[in-house]
Design an enzyme around this catalytic site. Structure first.
Site, short mmCIF file in Angstrom:
data_model
loop_
_atom_site.label_atom_id
_atom_site.label_comp_id
_atom_site.label_asym_id
_atom_site.label_seq_id
_atom_site.Cartn_x
_atom_site.Cartn_y
_atom_site.Cartn_z
N ALA A 1 0.87 -1.19 0.00
CA ALA A 1 0.00 0.00 0.00
C ALA A 1 0.90 1.23 0.00
O ALA A 1 0.81 2.11 0.87
CB ALA A 1 -0.97 0.00 1.18
N LEU A 2 1.77 1.26 -0.99
CA LEU A 2 2.86 2.22 -1.00
C LEU A 2 2.38 3.66 -1.21
O LEU A 2 1.40 3.91 -1.91
CB LEU A 2 3.86 1.86 -2.11
N HIS B 1 7.19 5.78 1.36
CA HIS B 1 7.94 4.58 0.95
C HIS B 1 8.87 4.91 -0.22
O HIS B 1 10.02 4.50 -0.26
CB HIS B 1 6.98 3.46 0.48
N GLN C 1 3.42 -9.52 13.29
CA GLN C 1 3.57 -8.24 13.99
C GLN C 1 2.22 -7.56 14.26
O GLN C 1 2.18 -6.45 14.76
CB GLN C 1 4.51 -7.30 13.26
N MET D 1 2.33 10.69 6.01
CA MET D 1 1.84 9.69 5.05
C MET D 1 1.87 8.31 5.71
O MET D 1 2.80 7.99 6.44
CB MET D 1 2.72 9.69 3.82
P1 AMP Z 1 5.27 -0.04 6.32
O1 AMP Z 1 4.89 -0.42 4.93
O2 AMP Z 1 4.26 0.77 7.03
O3 AMP Z 1 5.78 -1.22 7.11
O4 AMP Z 1 6.51 0.95 6.16
C1 AMP Z 1 7.67 0.57 5.47
C2 AMP Z 1 8.75 1.59 5.74
O5 AMP Z 1 8.31 2.87 5.28
C3 AMP Z 1 9.08 1.74 7.23
O6 AMP Z 1 10.47 1.87 7.40
C4 AMP Z 1 8.33 2.99 7.59
O7 AMP Z 1 8.89 3.67 8.69
C5 AMP Z 1 8.49 3.81 6.31
N1 AMP Z 1 7.49 4.87 6.25
C6 AMP Z 1 6.15 4.77 6.51
N2 AMP Z 1 5.55 5.96 6.41
C7 AMP Z 1 6.52 6.86 6.10
C8 AMP Z 1 6.53 8.27 5.86
N3 AMP Z 1 5.42 9.01 5.94
N4 AMP Z 1 7.71 8.87 5.54
C9 AMP Z 1 8.85 8.13 5.46
N5 AMP Z 1 8.90 6.79 5.67
C10 AMP Z 1 7.76 6.16 5.99
#
Ligand code: AMP
Length: 288
Positions: free
Chosen positions: A32-33, A37, A61, A188
């Site tokens: 769900a990028l 991301h 998790q 985001m």
């Molecule tokens: P997730 O898909 O939520 O597990 O996130 C994957 C990676 O993207 C993790 O390292 C998150 O911390 C990073 N991430 C999520 N949201 C943001 C954002 N708004 N800005 C920067 N990195 C993010």
């Protein structure tokens, strides 16, 4: 972009790369990028020769099965975004590929204090699950640099500790990238897809609270700042607040009075119409 659904095919592809130090950057995600991301992909592309992104919604998790079931899946759009960003490889494993012997693990990662506060206190088992998937991904994707977002600050500190626990400090360099926000200030997040337009407006209250706390850190008591933030969130429709906490940015120990020099961060987790949002901001005025 080359898409690998199995470990074997990823290893086959990677073996054809000519190895050089700092060659491989890795961005683990649950899909769900969004642009947050993509900013990690861009950073990896700047700093390494080959960028691998993984998409795997890790069941271990999620402490709440409903949250796992409702986690947004947008794989076709994700692939397009990654292609556009110039990502080299997408590792897209099944649960069977990741956990051939099942998800249950007896292993306990000694995260100590980090596994008792904030997210850990409200999501029991969450960080053990994070470490489990991270260890597995480290085995599979033999990268040099790991890119994580500061949006999940406690997760960054947990993964840093996991790297030490696994004895990989000399193999993996952890790079922590700043949080990308909407123009409104809302961080985001994949979970924002579940917010209505009105919710999105109300959700900016988190950012406004953090800014207000930053502005007043030197002039008001931390207890008052936390209380004011709580009232502001409630006024904007947040129905459950897990925590609003001012902490030392390195240890995540809660502080009641700022000494004027320590790096200090405010961390917030709260529910808006049943959707749990988290965010954090350095509020000592030294970085932004
Ligand atoms: P997730 O898909 O939520 O597990 O996130 C994957 C990676 O993207 C993790 O390292 C998150 O911390 C990073 N991430 C999520 N949201 C943001 C954002 N708004 N800005 C920067 N990195 C993010």
């Amino acid at each position: 972009m080359i898409i690998c659904k199995t470990i074997e095919s990823l290893h086959q592809q990677l073996s054809s790369l000519k190895y050089q130090p700092n060659n491989i950057g890795f961005v683990p995600t649950m899909g769900a990028l969004h642009q947050g991301h993509i900013s990690l992909i861009a950073l990896s592309k700047k700093q390494t020769q080959t960028t691998i992104c993984s998409i795997f919604v890790n069941p271990t998790q999620f402490n709440d099965p409903k949250d796992f079931e409702k986690y947004p899946i947008t794989i076709e759009q994700d692939i397009l975004e990654l292609e556009l960003a110039g990502c080299d490889f997408l590792f897209l494993p099944s649960q069977q590929e990741m956990y051939p012997n099942g998800t249950v693990s007896e292993k306990k990662y000694p995260l100590e204090f980090l596994d008792t506060v904030l997210e850990a206190a409200f999501r029991p088992g969450h960080f053990q699950g994070v470490c489990q998937v991270v260890e597995r991904l480290f085995e599979i994707v033999q990268h040099d640099k790991l890119f994580l977002g500061e949006k999940d600050l406690q997760q960054c500190l947990v993964v840093k500790k996991a790297i030490e626990i696994l004895g990989k400090q000399n193999e993996i360099e952890l790079i922590i990238a700043p949080t990308l926000r909407e123009p409104s200030g809302l961080a985001m997040s994949s979970r924002n897809r579940r917010l209505s337009e009105t919710d999105k407006e109300n959700a900016t209250a988190i950012y406004k609270c953090m800014q207000e706390m930053k502005k007043n850190l030197s002039s008001k008591s931390i207890t008052d700042l936390e209380q004011e933030a709580k009232m502001h969130l409630q006024k904007n429709g947040f129905d459950k607040i897990d925590y609003i906490s001012v902490c030392n940015a390195t240890t995540l120990e809660a502080i009641t009075k700022w000494n004027g020099t320590d790096k200090v961060v405010v961390l917030i987790a709260a529910f808006l119409n049943g959707i749990r949002l988290i965010d954090n901001m350095r509020i000592d005025g030294l970085n932004n």
